[in-house]
Each structure stands twice: as C-alpha cells, then as structure tokens.
Design a protein around this motif. Structure first.
Motif, mmCIF file in Angstrom:
data_model
loop_
_atom_site.group_PDB
_atom_site.id
_atom_site.type_symbol
_atom_site.label_atom_id
_atom_site.label_comp_id
_atom_site.label_asym_id
_atom_site.label_seq_id
_atom_site.Cartn_x
_atom_site.Cartn_y
_atom_site.Cartn_z
ATOM 1 N N GLN A 26 41.489 17.884 20.352
ATOM 2 C CA GLN A 26 41.692 18.717 21.435
ATOM 3 C C GLN A 26 40.600 19.478 21.529
ATOM 4 O O GLN A 26 40.138 20.767 21.953
ATOM 5 C CB GLN A 26 42.440 18.773 21.870
ATOM 6 N N LEU A 27 41.157 20.512 20.432
ATOM 7 C CA LEU A 27 40.247 22.090 19.731
ATOM 8 C C LEU A 27 38.851 21.139 20.206
ATOM 9 O O LEU A 27 38.540 23.019 20.878
ATOM 10 C CB LEU A 27 40.669 22.369 18.032
ATOM 11 N N GLY A 28 38.483 20.855 20.219
ATOM 12 C CA GLY A 28 36.616 20.590 20.112
ATOM 13 C C GLY A 28 36.789 20.792 21.458
ATOM 14 O O GLY A 28 35.727 21.157 22.287
ATOM 15 N N SER A 29 37.969 19.780 22.786
ATOM 16 C CA SER A 29 37.569 20.360 24.350
ATOM 17 C C SER A 29 38.035 21.760 23.953
ATOM 18 O O SER A 29 37.193 22.354 25.347
ATOM 19 C CB SER A 29 38.216 19.266 24.618
ATOM 20 N N ILE A 30 38.709 22.540 23.801
ATOM 21 C CA ILE A 30 39.273 23.652 24.053
ATOM 22 C C ILE A 30 38.044 24.580 24.007
ATOM 23 O O ILE A 30 37.844 25.318 24.622
ATOM 24 C CB ILE A 30 40.058 24.353 23.281
ATOM 25 N N VAL A 31 37.061 24.298 22.399
ATOM 26 C CA VAL A 31 36.333 25.275 22.483
ATOM 27 C C VAL A 31 35.195 25.147 23.496
ATOM 28 O O VAL A 31 34.209 25.424 23.681
ATOM 29 C CB VAL A 31 35.511 24.752 20.856
#
Length: 314
Positions: free
Chosen positions: A87-92
């Motif tokens: 989900q860190l990819g989504s937050i970026v």
C-alpha cells in the motif's frame, strides 16, 4: 465518457486476461509464510501490486481482491503484512497526484486571506481528526486480535457478505444523496464523519474508498468531491498502516523477499496513479452504479462458489 468506460472495463478485467494467458503451473506455486509475508516470485508480486493499485482507490475493496484472487489462483493469502506494505506504493501515487492540493492546504492555512485560511485550516484539521477513528480501532484489533490474519472476519465468506452489504449501501447513497456540495463547501465535520466511515474498512471487503465515498454521498457531496476528499483523507491512514507493518517485517525479512516486495510496491504505485486519475475523470460524468453492480456480482459469485464447494471459506 467513452474513454472513462473503457478505462474502467480494462481495469476490472485485466487480471482475468493475465490469469488466462499465464501458464497454469506458475499459478500453482503456493508461497510459504514468513513473518506474515508470503514468499512469492516476482511475477506474483507484480500481479498483486497491480490488483492493489487497480482496486485501492476504486470503491470495490483492494483487501477483498488481494485475499480472494490469490486464493483462487492457488497462491494462498498474501497476508496482512504484505498487503499493508505494498500500500506504500499507493500512498506515493496519491501524494504525487494530489501534491498540489496538499501544498495548497498548507500554504492556504498560513495565508493572508482570512476566508481561505480558515477553510484550509478546517480542512486540514478535518483530515487529522478523520484519521483518528481508524487508528483507534486499528490499535484495538492489533491488541485484541493478534492473529488477525486467520480471524474469521478475514474469511472469504465474510468478505463476500461485506461486499454485498456495501454494494447495497452505495446504491442507496446514489439514490438518496443530494450531490449539491463541491470541494469548497467541505467542513471539519465532513472529515470526522467520513473518518468514522473510513474505520469500517478495517473489515475486509468493506473498502476504504467505498465506505468514505458512500458516506460522502449521504452527506450531500458531489461524487467527484466525495472521491477527492476520500483520497486526501486516506493518505495518513494508508501511510500509517504501511509503516507499522513495514517496521514489524523489516527485522525478519530475508534477502529473497526484498525484490518481490519492491516489485509489488512499484507496481501498486503505477496502477494506483492510473486508478485515481481514471476514477476522478469517470465520476465527473458517471454514477457509481457500475461499482454497485460489480460488488454485488463479486460477493454473490464468491458465496455461490463456496456453496458449490468450488472455493474453501478460509
């Protein structure tokens, strides 16, 4: 309008195309679990990143799809930790997309124009206060349900039921919602109420985007405004979830797990950005009924597969 419909169709069916075209033997390689993260190959991580990115910001539940699709493919549940980390990819992606909005809120809150300053301060405070419910209930879950990965609430049957219930609520919001208020009419109360709705997403299958978008429509927000505010509200929640799980996993992760995780994060980031842009464009001219019917069909299909013995309710 045509472009938006084509975008949505491709986004929701691409995984099926990949499944059909990829060798069956690769799908059957079920990964093993290490510290809550499934050991997987790069292709599996790439596909799971795509699923995360394509569904995180659509009101159809990324958690549900990340749980159900890998199980159907024979990979097994990738686990809460892996799901939270990619989900860190989504937050970026969401920070990148809304960078102008975020800097505008900060600058506006310190600006000279009194009306603009008060609005941006209320909006910023609304996002902060709206984040507290999901943090509070998330901590309760970690404390009282330490084995959340294997909790009945994460079973495929429970996810199907949640999907059906939320499809009905979203449909009701489409019918009853006034859709009169745009972004400059947002209040701090909107942030708090949507934050409470966001905490419902701790139940797999509910969808963070789906619950907040539904709440926004019930509160009289326009569709695009509700979606835009939902994305901004999700930034702290998704970031905290990812960082907490990343902290727990980093000390135990093996060298062979690093590359798949990186691939999953990058894949999720790319497809999240596409999904954000596509959804906002779509909601300018279209309703949410396509998501209502999709969620209803998704949940019904899962329950039917369980009842027919084609899918294990695990």
């Amino acid at each position: 309008m045509i472009l938006s419909k084509r975008f949505l169709y491709v986004l929701l069916t691409a995984v099926t195309a990949v499944i059909v075209g990829y060798p069956h033997t690769a799908w059957s390689q079920a990964p093993t679990v290490t510290q809550g993260v499934q050991q997987m190959n790069i292709f599996q991580a790439l596909v799971l990143g795509f699923i995360q990115g394509a569904t995180e910001f659509l009101p159809i539940s990324s958690t549900a799809h990340l749980k159900v699709i890998p199980v159907i493919l024979g990979w097994g549940d990738p686990g809460v930790a892996f799901t939270a980390i990619i989900q860190l990819g989504s937050i970026v992606a969401v920070i990148w997309y809304f960078w102008g909005d975020l800097t505008g809120i900060v600058k506006g809150a310190m600006g000279e124009d009194l009306e603009e300053r008060n609005f941006n301060r209320r909006l910023g405070l609304g996002i902060i206060l709206g984040t507290l419910p999901i943090v509070f209930f998330g901590l309760l879950i970690k404390k009282f349900i330490p084995d959340f990965d294997n909790s009945p609430i994460r079973s495929i049957g429970a996810i199907a039921i949640a999907s059906i219930v939320m499809s009905l609520l979203l449909g009701l919001a489409e019918i009853l919602g006034k859709r009169q208020r745009d972004f400059n009419k947002l209040t701090m109360t909107d942030g708090i109420l949507m934050g409470l709705a966001q905490s419902m997403a701790l139940v797999p299958g509910v969808s963070r985007s789906g619950s907040t978008l539904t709440a926004g429509l019930f509160m009289g927000l326009k569709r695009e405004t509700a979606a835009r505010f939902s994305f901004l509200l999700g930034i702290p929640a998704i970031t905290l979830a990812g960082l907490v799980e990343l902290k727990d996993v980093l000390g135990n992760i093996t060298s062979g797990e690093i590359l798949p995780l990186v691939v999953g994060v990058v894949s999720a980031g790319i497809f999240s950005y596409i999904a954000i842009a596509g959804l906002l464009r779509f909601l300018k001219t279209q309703s949410n009924w396509v998501f209502v019917w999709y969620r209803l069909a998704f949940g019904t299909a899962i329950l039917s597969a369980i009842a027919a013995g084609m899918l294990k309710n695990s």
